[in-house]
Design an enzyme around this catalytic site. Structure first.
Site, PDB file in Angstrom:
ATOM      1  N   HIS A  75      84.754 -78.671  18.354  1.00  0.00           N
ATOM      2  CA  HIS A  75      84.426 -78.894  19.762  1.00  0.00           C
ATOM      3  C   HIS A  75      84.111 -80.357  20.077  1.00  0.00           C
ATOM      4  CE1 HIS A  75      80.695 -78.766  17.633  1.00  0.00           C
ATOM      5  NE2 HIS A  75      80.053 -79.234  18.701  1.00  0.00           N
ATOM      6  N   ASP A  76      84.034 -81.212  19.051  1.00  0.00           N
ATOM      7  CA  ASP A  76      83.721 -82.622  19.266  1.00  0.00           C
ATOM      8  C   ASP A  76      84.955 -83.519  19.216  1.00  0.00           C
ATOM      9  OD1 ASP A  76      80.983 -82.280  19.605  1.00  0.00           O
ATOM     10  OD2 ASP A  76      80.546 -82.512  17.471  1.00  0.00           O
ATOM     11  N   ASP A 128      73.002 -78.782  12.763  1.00  0.00           N
ATOM     12  CA  ASP A 128      73.609 -79.808  13.616  1.00  0.00           C
ATOM     13  C   ASP A 128      73.019 -81.195  13.330  1.00  0.00           C
ATOM     14  OD1 ASP A 128      75.208 -80.510  16.061  1.00  0.00           O
ATOM     15  OD2 ASP A 128      73.229 -81.092  16.788  1.00  0.00           O
ATOM     16  N   ASP A 132      74.517 -71.760  14.968  1.00  0.00           N
ATOM     17  CA  ASP A 132      74.368 -73.215  15.085  1.00  0.00           C
ATOM     18  C   ASP A 132      72.883 -73.525  15.310  1.00  0.00           C
ATOM     19  OD1 ASP A 132      75.005 -75.923  15.507  1.00  0.00           O
ATOM     20  OD2 ASP A 132      76.843 -75.385  16.576  1.00  0.00           O
ATOM     21  N   GLU A 150      76.202 -80.411   9.139  1.00  0.00           N
ATOM     22  CA  GLU A 150      77.162 -81.264   9.814  1.00  0.00           C
ATOM     23  C   GLU A 150      76.915 -82.679   9.305  1.00  0.00           C
ATOM     24  OE1 GLU A 150      76.509 -82.536  13.748  1.00  0.00           O
ATOM     25  OE2 GLU A 150      78.624 -82.836  14.158  1.00  0.00           O
TER      26      GLU A 150
HETATM   27  O1  TEU Z   1      77.443 -83.834  16.869  1.00  0.00           O
HETATM   28  C1  TEU Z   1      76.880 -84.872  16.117  1.00  0.00           C
HETATM   29  C2  TEU Z   1      77.685 -86.098  16.101  1.00  0.00           C
HETATM   30  O2  TEU Z   1      77.746 -86.760  15.070  1.00  0.00           O
HETATM   31  C3  TEU Z   1      78.287 -86.626  17.375  1.00  0.00           C
HETATM   32  O3  TEU Z   1      78.205 -88.018  17.325  1.00  0.00           O
HETATM   33  C4  TEU Z   1      79.690 -86.287  17.639  1.00  0.00           C
HETATM   34  O4  TEU Z   1      80.520 -86.981  16.751  1.00  0.00           O
HETATM   35  C5  TEU Z   1      79.971 -86.651  19.081  1.00  0.00           C
HETATM   36  O5  TEU Z   1      79.394 -85.598  19.831  1.00  0.00           O
HETATM   37  C6  TEU Z   1      81.406 -86.761  19.473  1.00  0.00           C
HETATM   38  O6  TEU Z   1      81.509 -87.071  20.861  1.00  0.00           O
HETATM   39  C7  TEU Z   1      76.641 -82.717  17.095  1.00  0.00           C
HETATM   40  C8  TEU Z   1      77.383 -81.669  17.915  1.00  0.00           C
HETATM   41  O7  TEU Z   1      78.486 -81.218  17.188  1.00  0.00           O
HETATM   42  C9  TEU Z   1      77.745 -82.260  19.242  1.00  0.00           C
HETATM   43  O8  TEU Z   1      78.484 -81.350  20.025  1.00  0.00           O
HETATM   44  C10 TEU Z   1      76.469 -82.609  19.952  1.00  0.00           C
HETATM   45  O9  TEU Z   1      76.758 -83.242  21.167  1.00  0.00           O
HETATM   46  C11 TEU Z   1      75.591 -83.528  19.096  1.00  0.00           C
HETATM   47  O10 TEU Z   1      75.446 -83.040  17.748  1.00  0.00           O
HETATM   48  C12 TEU Z   1      74.204 -83.592  19.654  1.00  0.00           C
HETATM   49  O11 TEU Z   1      73.570 -82.361  19.429  1.00  0.00           O
END
Ligand code: TEU
Length: 583
Positions: free
Chosen positions: A355-356, A234, A133, A288
């Site tokens: 994870h999001d 990311d 990542d 992403e």
């Molecule tokens: O997520 C990017 C993103 O688009 C976020 O708005 C995500 O939808 C949000 O975290 C949901 O609560 C990436 C990573 O996957 C995320 O874990 C990180 O927090 C974020 O970037 C910042 O690095």
């Protein structure tokens, strides 16, 4: 100022506009493939490990590399082909590692560089690729670059970030995804405001600066030389920005991503990254986000343009993030639309969880004890029989569910806490807010892996950093390992099936009976091989009439013991998922 949850609403509006705005494109849903370009990153199933929650080897309550090493055989037994691991670099952990303070150092919580190398070798020995990542839309404010940038405008690292000199007055308003106060913060020592798309502690890196880009490529080369096979970039659609930082005008909700990122230069940078890192090291990259529509997404992954290999879009994630859930018709429409757009060129990731987001079975299936096994099996069948590279989030191979967290005190995630503060400030109905958070929070997906029915589900011998889901005695690896009908063994059968039947990877996709309210039916076809996929998304039995039923030769997989085919009619039990071979 538009507050954070208003922004969330705007994003949802954008998604809905995308769903319904493109309906005319779905008249013809037959896709064709133009020759096969075989690649490991297309054929394999990717398994995502959130390292903090996978396995703790030293009793400190946090998962670590040595814990993962202990479970290499388990990981291999899943039949997956690659691992994507969330960040494990040196970090103040404001956003659980998505705020990197040193891209070449391991956070001691996870172990040492030697531990990392041993883990990587463990994967390599088992033929499993490793995807790192790379969080380079922003760094941590504790990164040396930012620390030095703060000292003076003359420092070379000043230009590694986005600044607004204070003598120009207040910066134009900018939304931040994690900060209700907006996306600019003031630094007295250089009398400038810095930009952060996410939290205050996550300053955005300035991709328009070639020196910064070159530093990033060096970081990628460092890891490629260690043997990693790919990179997940990311939040990358925000990397290239309009450096006049125009205000986000009312009525432009649809252009949200375009407004804050996705500048045409992004393609040049990716092309440069391809030449510098991707091609010479024979690695792959997945972004992403897929921009703000098909055109962006295509440009990102068009093999002829030499940028990225895979992109993933969020259209269906948005539809399931609230307790109101989604309609099956929307689900089919989104997947069919994206598949059609990529049928000739480019490649997508297929995922329903990460994870999001909260847990797969809660958002798309049925987490009740009666149906969680069959409904998770049905969703995993979908993921592994759709065209695209399947991404499976750890625990979803078991049917792990959301954890019940009704009060805010238990939350540690910056995103959840920010949303709570914002709702409170706006005088929202906090009972309703907490219900929604409990359902949709990404912390649901970060609870420890459920290995067995011993204390703390066998995750740690210490106190786990996050409470283990109380259902661990009913849902765990040990229990499912030897049960041929478990979610786990069904997942293993699916990864195996996908390896044996190339049609599931490269075959064309055709949606059948798109109006059917309970059943998602589609075919995959490659040369002479034809597969019929039938998925009942409902807790009731349902049936479908299809001419293909008459040509069924063989059942490839079924999450129940029997099928019920009579002439051209097929009946399915609740959440039944079947793959048939047919003529
Ligand atoms: O997520 C990017 C993103 O688009 C976020 O708005 C995500 O939808 C949000 O975290 C949901 O609560 C990436 C990573 O996957 C995320 O874990 C990180 O927090 C974020 O970037 C910042 O690095």
């Amino acid at each position: 100022m538009i507050k954070r949850n208003v922004l969330a609403h705007l994003i949802l509006t954008v998604l809905l506009l995308l769903f319904f705005g493109c309906k005319e494109q779905q008249k013809e849903e037959v896709s064709t493939s133009s020759g096969i370009d075989r690649q490991w990153w297309k054929e394999g199933t990717l398994y995502q490990i959130y390292p903090q929650s996978f396995k703790d080897s030293n009793g400190d309550g946090f998962g670590d590399f040595r814990g993962i090493i202990e479970e290499l055989d388990y990981i291999e037994s899943l039949g997956i082909s690659a691992i994507w691991m969330n960040p494990f670099f040196k970090s103040p952990l404001v956003d659980n590692g998505y705020d990197v303070a040193d891209y070449r150092a391991i956070h001691p919580r996870y172990g040492t560089m030697e531990d990392f190398e041993e883990m990587l070798k463990g994967f390599q020995d088992r033929g499993i690729k490793f995807v790192l990542d790379v969080v380079v839309n922003h760094s941590s404010d504790e990164h040396e670059w930012f620390q030095k940038a703060k000292t003076s405008r003359d420092h070379k690292y000043y230009k590694y970030f986005h600044w607004w000199p204070a003598e120009k007055g207040d910066p134009p308003h900018r939304h931040s995804l994690f900060d209700t106060e907006g996306g600019w913060d003031y630094v007295a020592s250089n009398n400038s405001y810095y930009l952060h798309t996410f939290a205050e502690a996550q300053p955005d890196l300035n991709w328009e600066n070639p020196e910064l880009r070159s530093e990033v490529y060096d970081i990628m080369k460092f890891w490629a030389e260690k043997g990693v096979n790919g990179f997940r970039l990311d939040a990358f659609q925000f990397a290239s920005k309009d450096t006049t930082y125009p205000e986000f005008p009312e009525g432009h909700e649809k252009d949200f991503i375009k407004w804050y990122g996705m500048r045409p230069e992004l393609h040049d940078y990716l092309n440069e990254m391809y030449t510098e890192v991707i091609e010479p090291y024979n690695v792959f990259a997945v972004a992403e986000g897929a921009g703000s529509g098909f055109e962006d997404a295509h440009d990102l992954v068009d093999a002829n343009r030499k940028e990225l290999q895979v992109a993933y879009h969020f259209d269906y994630v948005g539809m399931s993030s609230t307790p109101e859930r989604y309609e099956l018709s929307q689900f089919k429409e989104v997947f069919s639309r994206w598949d059609k757009a990529f049928s000739e060129n480019g490649w997508l990731a297929i995922f329903l969880s990460n994870h999001d987001n909260s847990r797969l079975v809660n958002r798309f299936g049925n987490p009740s004890p009666e149906f969680r096994t069959v409904s998770t099996q049905m969703l995993n069948t979908f993921l592994l029989s759709m065209r695209g590279t399947p991404y499976t989030y750890f625990g979803d191979e078991l049917g792990m569910t959301n954890i019940d967290m009704p009060t805010i005190e238990e939350y540690v995630d910056i995103s959840a806490i920010g949303e709570y503060k914002s709702a409170l400030a706006q005088g929202k109905d906090m009972v309703e807010f907490m219900e929604r958070l409990n359902y949709g929070s990404r912390e649901n997906a970060r609870t420890p892996m459920q290995w067995n029915d011993t204390e703390n589900a066998g995750f740690t011998e210490g106190k786990p950093w996050k409470r283990v889901n109380s259902n661990y005695k009913q849902i765990n690896v040990a229990l499912q390992n030897n049960d041929p009908n478990s979610v786990l063994n069904h997942f293993r059968k699916m990864t195996q099936l996908r390896k044996e039947h190339l049609v599931l990877v490269y075959g064309t996709y055709q949606l059948l009976q798109k109006e059917h309210p309970e059943i998602y039916a589609f075919t995959r076809m490659l040369d002479q091989e034809k597969v019929l996929v039938l998925l009942n998304f409902s807790s009731e039995a349902s049936s479908i009439t299809l001419p293909e039923a008459a040509s069924i030769q063989e059942t490839l997989i079924n999450n129940y013991n029997s099928t019920n085919v009579k002439g051209d009619s097929i009946s399915l039990l609740p959440y039944q998922a079947v793959l048939f071979k047919f003529n």
